[in-house]
Motif scaffolding. Structure first.
Motif, PDB file in Angstrom:
ATOM      1  N   PHE A 153       0.810  -1.209   0.000  1.00  0.00           N
ATOM      2  CA  PHE A 153       0.000   0.000   0.000  1.00  0.00           C
ATOM      3  C   PHE A 153       0.839   1.254   0.000  1.00  0.00           C
ATOM      4  CE2 PHE A 153      -3.475   2.766   0.696  1.00  0.00           C
ATOM      5  CZ  PHE A 153      -3.076   3.693   1.641  1.00  0.00           C
ATOM      6  N   ARG A 154       1.939   1.253   0.774  1.00  0.00           N
ATOM      7  CA  ARG A 154       2.692   2.488   0.897  1.00  0.00           C
ATOM      8  C   ARG A 154       3.308   2.926  -0.419  1.00  0.00           C
ATOM      9  NH1 ARG A 154       5.458   2.983   5.134  1.00  0.00           N
ATOM     10  NH2 ARG A 154       4.445   1.299   6.285  1.00  0.00           N
ATOM     11  N   SER A 155       3.360   2.051  -1.393  1.00  0.00           N
ATOM     12  CA  SER A 155       3.904   2.419  -2.696  1.00  0.00           C
ATOM     13  C   SER A 155       2.816   2.673  -3.742  1.00  0.00           C
ATOM     14  CB  SER A 155       4.858   1.341  -3.212  1.00  0.00           C
ATOM     15  OG  SER A 155       4.156   0.147  -3.481  1.00  0.00           O
ATOM     16  N   TYR A 156       1.567   2.756  -3.290  1.00  0.00           N
ATOM     17  CA  TYR A 156       0.482   3.064  -4.214  1.00  0.00           C
ATOM     18  C   TYR A 156       0.289   4.578  -4.308  1.00  0.00           C
ATOM     19  CZ  TYR A 156      -1.046  -1.794  -3.281  1.00  0.00           C
ATOM     20  OH  TYR A 156      -1.127  -3.148  -3.130  1.00  0.00           O
ATOM     21  N   ASN A 157       0.117   5.036  -5.508  1.00  0.00           N
ATOM     22  CA  ASN A 157      -0.415   6.382  -5.687  1.00  0.00           C
ATOM     23  C   ASN A 157      -1.928   6.302  -5.509  1.00  0.00           C
ATOM     24  OD1 ASN A 157       2.139   7.556  -6.543  1.00  0.00           O
ATOM     25  ND2 ASN A 157       1.839   6.400  -8.436  1.00  0.00           N
ATOM     26  N   MET A 158      -2.505   7.251  -4.797  1.00  0.00           N
ATOM     27  CA  MET A 158      -3.926   7.179  -4.487  1.00  0.00           C
ATOM     28  C   MET A 158      -4.651   8.414  -5.004  1.00  0.00           C
ATOM     29  SD  MET A 158      -4.239   4.278  -2.981  1.00  0.00           S
ATOM     30  CE  MET A 158      -5.929   4.427  -2.379  1.00  0.00           C
ATOM     31  N   GLY A 159      -5.874   8.205  -5.407  1.00  0.00           N
ATOM     32  CA  GLY A 159      -6.650   9.325  -5.911  1.00  0.00           C
ATOM     33  C   GLY A 159      -8.116   9.213  -5.541  1.00  0.00           C
ATOM     34  N   TRP A 160      -8.802  10.336  -5.649  1.00  0.00           N
ATOM     35  CA  TRP A 160     -10.258  10.406  -5.469  1.00  0.00           C
ATOM     36  C   TRP A 160     -10.859  11.089  -6.693  1.00  0.00           C
ATOM     37  CZ3 TRP A 160     -13.284   8.378  -1.628  1.00  0.00           C
ATOM     38  CH2 TRP A 160     -12.645   7.973  -0.458  1.00  0.00           C
ATOM     39  N   PHE A 161     -11.933  10.520  -7.144  1.00  0.00           N
ATOM     40  CA  PHE A 161     -12.720  11.111  -8.215  1.00  0.00           C
ATOM     41  C   PHE A 161     -14.168  11.154  -7.750  1.00  0.00           C
ATOM     42  CE2 PHE A 161      -9.817  11.142 -11.895  1.00  0.00           C
ATOM     43  CZ  PHE A 161      -8.755  10.451 -11.352  1.00  0.00           C
ATOM     44  N   THR A 189      -8.609  18.177   1.729  1.00  0.00           N
ATOM     45  CA  THR A 189      -7.239  17.783   2.031  1.00  0.00           C
ATOM     46  C   THR A 189      -7.125  16.269   1.993  1.00  0.00           C
ATOM     47  OG1 THR A 189      -6.981  19.708   3.489  1.00  0.00           O
ATOM     48  CG2 THR A 189      -5.369  17.925   3.698  1.00  0.00           C
ATOM     49  N   LEU A 190      -6.146  15.800   1.260  1.00  0.00           N
ATOM     50  CA  LEU A 190      -5.905  14.364   1.131  1.00  0.00           C
ATOM     51  C   LEU A 190      -4.696  13.980   1.978  1.00  0.00           C
ATOM     52  CD1 LEU A 190      -6.573  11.694  -0.267  1.00  0.00           C
ATOM     53  CD2 LEU A 190      -5.128  12.414  -2.176  1.00  0.00           C
ATOM     54  N   SER A 191      -4.843  12.897   2.712  1.00  0.00           N
ATOM     55  CA  SER A 191      -3.737  12.413   3.527  1.00  0.00           C
ATOM     56  C   SER A 191      -3.777  10.898   3.553  1.00  0.00           C
ATOM     57  CB  SER A 191      -3.824  12.977   4.954  1.00  0.00           C
ATOM     58  OG  SER A 191      -5.017  12.553   5.581  1.00  0.00           O
ATOM     59  N   ARG A 192      -2.719  10.298   4.070  1.00  0.00           N
ATOM     60  CA  ARG A 192      -2.690   8.839   4.141  1.00  0.00           C
ATOM     61  C   ARG A 192      -2.052   8.391   5.441  1.00  0.00           C
ATOM     62  NH1 ARG A 192       0.299   6.949  -0.987  1.00  0.00           N
ATOM     63  NH2 ARG A 192      -0.159   4.868  -0.178  1.00  0.00           N
ATOM     64  N   LYS A 206      -2.252   2.083   8.568  1.00  0.00           N
ATOM     65  CA  LYS A 206      -3.638   1.630   8.502  1.00  0.00           C
ATOM     66  C   LYS A 206      -4.088   1.334   7.075  1.00  0.00           C
ATOM     67  CE  LYS A 206      -5.115   4.067  12.683  1.00  0.00           C
ATOM     68  NZ  LYS A 206      -6.067   5.031  13.281  1.00  0.00           N
ATOM     69  N   ASN A 207      -3.165   1.445   6.136  1.00  0.00           N
ATOM     70  CA  ASN A 207      -3.518   1.214   4.729  1.00  0.00           C
ATOM     71  C   ASN A 207      -4.735   2.031   4.306  1.00  0.00           C
ATOM     72  OD1 ASN A 207      -1.425  -0.639   4.607  1.00  0.00           O
ATOM     73  ND2 ASN A 207      -2.638  -2.260   3.681  1.00  0.00           N
ATOM     74  N   THR A 208      -4.751   3.251   4.711  1.00  0.00           N
ATOM     75  CA  THR A 208      -5.936   4.084   4.497  1.00  0.00           C
ATOM     76  C   THR A 208      -5.546   5.486   4.030  1.00  0.00           C
ATOM     77  OG1 THR A 208      -7.157   2.877   6.200  1.00  0.00           O
ATOM     78  CG2 THR A 208      -8.028   5.018   5.571  1.00  0.00           C
ATOM     79  N   VAL A 209      -6.341   6.006   3.112  1.00  0.00           N
ATOM     80  CA  VAL A 209      -6.230   7.419   2.758  1.00  0.00           C
ATOM     81  C   VAL A 209      -7.505   8.117   3.190  1.00  0.00           C
ATOM     82  CG1 VAL A 209      -4.628   7.134   0.848  1.00  0.00           C
ATOM     83  CG2 VAL A 209      -7.084   7.017   0.417  1.00  0.00           C
ATOM     84  N   TYR A 210      -7.347   9.383   3.499  1.00  0.00           N
ATOM     85  CA  TYR A 210      -8.463  10.174   3.993  1.00  0.00           C
ATOM     86  C   TYR A 210      -8.644  11.405   3.115  1.00  0.00           C
ATOM     87  CZ  TYR A 210      -7.515   7.376   8.125  1.00  0.00           C
ATOM     88  OH  TYR A 210      -7.300   6.331   8.979  1.00  0.00           O
ATOM     89  N   LEU A 211      -9.888  11.724   2.851  1.00  0.00           N
ATOM     90  CA  LEU A 211     -10.199  12.960   2.146  1.00  0.00           C
ATOM     91  C   LEU A 211     -11.044  13.811   3.081  1.00  0.00           C
ATOM     92  CD1 LEU A 211      -9.956  14.504  -0.567  1.00  0.00           C
ATOM     93  CD2 LEU A 211     -12.204  13.560  -1.158  1.00  0.00           C
ATOM     94  N   GLN A 212     -10.419  14.804   3.666  1.00  0.00           N
ATOM     95  CA  GLN A 212     -11.123  15.726   4.539  1.00  0.00           C
ATOM     96  C   GLN A 212     -11.767  16.801   3.680  1.00  0.00           C
ATOM     97  OE1 GLN A 212     -11.570  15.688   7.965  1.00  0.00           O
ATOM     98  NE2 GLN A 212     -12.958  17.408   7.580  1.00  0.00           N
ATOM     99  N   MET A 213     -13.070  16.934   3.795  1.00  0.00           N
ATOM    100  CA  MET A 213     -13.820  17.864   2.959  1.00  0.00           C
ATOM    101  C   MET A 213     -14.471  18.909   3.856  1.00  0.00           C
ATOM    102  SD  MET A 213     -15.514  15.221   0.211  1.00  0.00           S
ATOM    103  CE  MET A 213     -16.702  14.589   1.387  1.00  0.00           C
ATOM    104  N   CYS A 272     -12.561   6.178  -4.644  1.00  0.00           N
ATOM    105  CA  CYS A 272     -11.112   6.186  -4.480  1.00  0.00           C
ATOM    106  C   CYS A 272     -10.504   5.213  -5.477  1.00  0.00           C
ATOM    107  CB  CYS A 272     -10.707   5.834  -3.057  1.00  0.00           C
ATOM    108  SG  CYS A 272     -11.167   4.194  -2.497  1.00  0.00           S
ATOM    109  N   ALA A 273      -9.264   5.464  -5.798  1.00  0.00           N
ATOM    110  CA  ALA A 273      -8.578   4.672  -6.803  1.00  0.00           C
ATOM    111  C   ALA A 273      -7.110   4.542  -6.437  1.00  0.00           C
ATOM    112  CB  ALA A 273      -8.726   5.318  -8.175  1.00  0.00           C
TER     113      ALA A 273
END
Length: 125
Positions: free
Chosen positions: A28-36, A68-71, A75-82, A95-96
């Motif tokens: 997971f730590r080597s994944y690029n993460m995104g939200w659409f 704001t996007l964070s990871r 926890k293998n988790t990304v967060y999108l604070q809106m 998420c992707a």
């Protein structure tokens, strides 16, 4: 890789939500993460992305300064604070993950290898 998005809901304009995307994957730590996001009758729209090796973040123009996007790699988790949500933020949010290969283009949906199931965000006026 499995992605599980959560945290959506109904909120009044000006309110906040935090979306989570939990990933099942050993690297997971080597994944690029995104939200659409995609609203009814509209095309999919880029929201935010995070490049794994530099920590650089990218935001769509409509959400800059509010989201704001964070990871959390533990926890293998990304967060999108809106924050300061607007009715036009209403959409299904996805998420992707991109598996860290070359040629990552954070704003381009086809770059990503895996997608979560989506979580509904509804902002009332």
């Amino acid at each position: 890789v499995q992605l599980q998005a959560s945290g959506g809901g109904l909120v009044q304009a000006g309110g906040s939500l935090r979306l989570s995307c939990a990933a099942v994957g050993r690297m997971f730590r080597s994944y690029n993460m995104g939200w659409f996001r995609q609203a009814p009758g509209k095309e999919r729209e880029f929201v935010a992305a995070l490049r794994w090796n530099t920590g650089n973040t990218y935001y769509g123009d409509s959400v800059k300064g509010r989201f704001t996007l964070s990871r959390d790699n533990d926890k293998n988790t990304v967060y999108l604070q809106m924050n300061s949500l607007k009715p036009e933020d209403t959409a299904v949010y996805y998420c992707a993950a991109d598996l860290g290969g070359t040629g990552f283009r954070p704003l381009i949906g086809n770059t990503y290898d895996y997608w979560g199931q989506g979580t509904q965000v509804t902002v009332s006026s």
